[in-house]
Design an enzyme around this catalytic site. Sequence first.
Site, PDB file in Angstrom:
ATOM      1  CD  GLN A   1     -15.207  -9.637   2.125  1.00  0.00           C
ATOM      2  OE1 GLN A   1     -14.836  -9.759   1.219  1.00  0.00           O
ATOM      3  NE2 GLN A   1     -15.650  -9.235   3.398  1.00  0.00           N
TER       4      GLN A   1
ATOM      5  CE  LYS B   1     -12.671  -6.862   0.156  1.00  0.00           C
ATOM      6  NZ  LYS B   1     -12.819  -7.386   0.913  1.00  0.00           N
TER       7      LYS B   1
ATOM      8  CG  ASP C   1      -8.333 -10.013   3.624  1.00  0.00           C
ATOM      9  OD1 ASP C   1      -8.151  -9.147   3.790  1.00  0.00           O
ATOM     10  OD2 ASP C   1      -8.762 -10.615   3.945  1.00  0.00           O
TER      11      ASP C   1
END
Length: 282
Positions: free
Chosen positions: A93, A49, A116
């Site tokens: 994460q 990422k 997200d």
Amino acid sequence: MAEIINGKEIAENILNNIKKEVENFDVKPTLAVIIVGNDPASKVYVKNKIKKSEFLGFNSILKELPEDIQKEELLDVIKNLNNDKNVNGILLQLPLPKGLDEKDFLDEISPIKDVDGFTTYNSGKLFKGEKPYSIACTPKGIIKLLETKNINLEGKVAVVVGRSNIVGKPVANLLLQKNATVIQAHSKTKNLPEILKLADIIISATGKEEFIKGDMVKEGAIIIDVGITRNKNGKLTGDVDFESVYNKVSYITPVPGGVGPMTIATLMENTLELYKLQKGIK
Ligand code: NDP
């Protein structure tokens, strides 16, 4: 014989367009990624990422935190990133190490920085059919794959296998918004093969290796395989037995190279969209 949907190529187009757009900005979008602990798979995902965001010309901030971090300390990290005007997107994460519950942290991310789309605000907006600031990356990427192939979802029977908050539920919502007739299956579903046979579109996100076989799917169906598992030979495989399904269906995504690349591309797209929203750029 099916057309293989090349997610890698579609994702690259999205990323190249983002890169071009970012070249025009004096102040670049900034993505902050928080990783707690030493899970090897998470470390690889995070590295990718960061690498991708740097390729696009974004700034990135990596917060690597120890496994034994206290709840309050992690909350402080999130709070500081929320308050930092230079940070446009925040990603925590998952999974978190044992002892930390993601529910205690996800909603602490400011919804307008939630790249997200996992906050209750953004997932709730999606559920209500209203416009969230961000939509979960994998589901958003799946819809983009279907749109790129001009697949009209209206009136189609879509069977979503899996009901997680990050894939199954949001993708079912998005399909519903596109006027598909959605059936959501899960581990307690009875007679899954019969249900799958009804499907014009199957979206499978279980992580059960190659369990959807050719005799379970309808002729001409569209197959989106989200699952990723490493089989006993070390090869990445999906939920769908590609060999037996391929000759029967109209479209199919490969694993790897299907949904996976779209997830990272939509993450970058979400970062850019949130940046623009925060800056008032149309
Ligand atoms: P979860 O483990 O959170 O959810 C799995 C879902 O599958 C659950 O809802 C479970 O049902 C259902 N399920 C399990 N076994 C069966 C079965 N035999 N029949 C029907 N349903 C079943 O996983 P995620 O949603 O996080 O991820 C799913 C897969 O997708 C994984 O392989 C993951 O690695 C992959 N993935 C890939 C991404 C990508 O970018 N390509 C992104 C995210 C995930 P129940 O709720 O009843 O337990």
